[in-house]
Design an enzyme around this catalytic site. Structure first.
Site, mmCIF file in Angstrom:
data_model
loop_
_atom_site.group_PDB
_atom_site.id
_atom_site.type_symbol
_atom_site.label_atom_id
_atom_site.label_comp_id
_atom_site.label_asym_id
_atom_site.label_seq_id
_atom_site.Cartn_x
_atom_site.Cartn_y
_atom_site.Cartn_z
ATOM 1 N N ASP A 114 0.871 -1.185 0.000
ATOM 2 C CA ASP A 114 0.000 0.000 0.000
ATOM 3 C C ASP A 114 0.906 1.232 0.000
ATOM 4 O O ASP A 114 1.612 1.490 0.983
ATOM 5 C CB ASP A 114 -0.887 -0.029 1.247
ATOM 6 C CG ASP A 114 -1.941 1.076 1.237
ATOM 7 O OD1 ASP A 114 -1.722 2.104 0.571
ATOM 8 O OD2 ASP A 114 -2.980 0.904 1.907
ATOM 9 N N HIS A 115 0.866 1.979 -1.090
ATOM 10 C CA HIS A 115 1.796 3.104 -1.234
ATOM 11 C C HIS A 115 1.496 4.248 -0.263
ATOM 12 O O HIS A 115 2.303 5.155 -0.087
ATOM 13 C CB HIS A 115 1.748 3.639 -2.668
ATOM 14 C CG HIS A 115 3.084 4.060 -3.188
ATOM 15 N ND1 HIS A 115 4.048 4.636 -2.389
ATOM 16 C CD2 HIS A 115 3.632 3.980 -4.420
ATOM 17 C CE1 HIS A 115 5.115 4.906 -3.107
ATOM 18 N NE2 HIS A 115 4.907 4.512 -4.344
ATOM 19 N N ARG A 116 0.343 4.211 0.403
ATOM 20 C CA ARG A 116 0.069 5.231 1.418
ATOM 21 C C ARG A 116 0.958 5.031 2.639
ATOM 22 O O ARG A 116 1.192 5.972 3.405
ATOM 23 C CB ARG A 116 -1.411 5.171 1.836
ATOM 24 C CG ARG A 116 -2.384 5.533 0.726
ATOM 25 C CD ARG A 116 -3.816 5.286 1.137
ATOM 26 N NE ARG A 116 -4.074 3.882 1.425
ATOM 27 C CZ ARG A 116 -5.230 3.397 1.832
ATOM 28 N NH1 ARG A 116 -6.253 4.215 2.008
ATOM 29 N NH2 ARG A 116 -5.387 2.110 2.052
#
Length: 363
Positions: free
Chosen positions: A335-337
């Protein structure tokens, strides 16, 4: 001629040039309609599309133009339902229909659909038998939950994937040496999945972002100082993810017993609801089915998931010589967040090193 009628301050002209705003589209609030800097700033702000991540992902995937769309959310924010209203295909809309996904009765769902959707949905049970061997059955609750969770994860989280090849020579050798001692102590057979899980647990404890979660409101990062390891288990009718709690405190023998116990009770549908929740990281292993490569969807609220594929003998270069080695493909979906590319690469580098030199698993 047109430019001579324009009244705008130098600051407004400079800002318009920088933002690419056509001043003839801006309404000035100054004397005789003169455009001020704030008018340009306000114009640019209004042109932005405020949209939820899920709505944005759906619009992006289905190539929906949102210019001019005013959402139903706060201050016109575009919500998932606003985007779905722009999708003409009822089959696609049904995938995201919250009532349907949450398992409400079919009648309730049909009332919420448009007339065209309702007509198509109602026509499903009336397929003439002579049209073929089509069979229509209601979705099980498990299938609905899987569909909801996977849709929310896939369309709600910006993900990226890194794939690595790992030399399994030493891991296979270690497993062969451990087979009899572990069997004698636990009565269980140690598997490659057990050893991989042990390696993952040890590596996770050094990479807190990989073993983290995003808070429900999306404003806080939750670091877990423990590892609750989820193991994806495929069933005939769906997928379940039992969780080995506090795996970081277990020895290899304890982990083998815990994983076998959970897996066997999951296959027998005897696993408890509490044993399916609270994971901080998940492994999905399809290697035993000969899958050469795949990438799993994150089991939210985890920050990442590891996909393990089959081990295949391949020619590889070792010390400038071509040799045959058992190579396994594994992919990390992140998850790039929460996780950046460098962080994921560091985790995978350490995991690969541990798998290729697994003796430290026993230390």
């Amino acid at each position: 001629m047109k430019s001579t009628k324009l009244r705008a301050t130098p600051a407004a002209r400079a800002l318009a040039k920088r933002l690419g705003v056509d001043l003839f589209h801006v309404v000035g609030t100054g004397a005789k309609g003169r455009i001020h800097k704030d008018d340009v700033a306000g114009f640019n702000y209004e042109k932005k599309i405020h949209i939820t991540p899920l709505a944005y992902r759906i619009a992006e995937v289905h190539h929906i133009d949102l210019n001019g769309v005013t959402g139903s959310g706060h201050n016109g924010k575009v919500m998932k339902e606003d985007v779905l209203n722009l999708i003409p295909d009822p089959a696609i809309k049904a995938i995201f229909d919250r009532d349907e996904l949450y398992g409400l009765p079919a009648a309730a769902s049909l009332k919420a659909t448009t007339p065209s959707v309702r007509n198509e949905a109602e026509s499903v049970p009336t397929i003439p038998a002579e049209q073929g061997d089509t069979e229509v059955i209601p979705m099980s609750m498990m299938r609905k939950v899987i569909g909801r969770r996977m849709s929310e994860s896939y369309f709600g989280a910006p993900t990226f994937i890194q794939t690595w090849e790992v030399d399994m020579t030493e891991m296979n050798a270690l497993r062969a040496k451990l087979m009899d001692p572990v069997k004698e102590k636990t009565g269980k057979k140690v598997t490659v999945t057990d050893l991989l899980s042990m390696a993952v647990v040890k590596t996770l404890m050094k990479h807190k972002y990989i073993n983290s979660s995003l808070s429900a409101d999306g404003n806080q990062i939750i670091f877990h100082n423990y590892v609750n390891l989820g193991i994806a288990v495929g069933l005939e009718e769906g997928l379940m993810v039992p969780v080995v709690k506090n795996a970081e405190k277990m020895s290899l023998s304890e982990l083998v017993v815990a994983m076998k116990d959970l897996t066997e009770r999951t296959l027998a549908r005897k696993v408890l609801p509490d044993e399916q929740s609270g994971s901080t990281f998940t492994i999905s292993n399809l290697g035993m089915y000969g899958v050469s490569h795949f990438t799993a969807i994150i089991n939210q609220p985890n920050a990442a998931i590891l996909s393990v594929s089959s081990t295949v003998k391949k020619p590889v270069v070792v010390n400038d010589e071509i040799v045959i080695r058992p190579m396994m493909s594994m992919s990390l979906t992140s998850d790039h967040r929460l996780i950046d590319g460098l962080g994921a690469a560091r985790f995978m580098t350490e995991l690969k090193a541990l798998i290729e030199n697994p003796i430290t698993l026993l230390i």
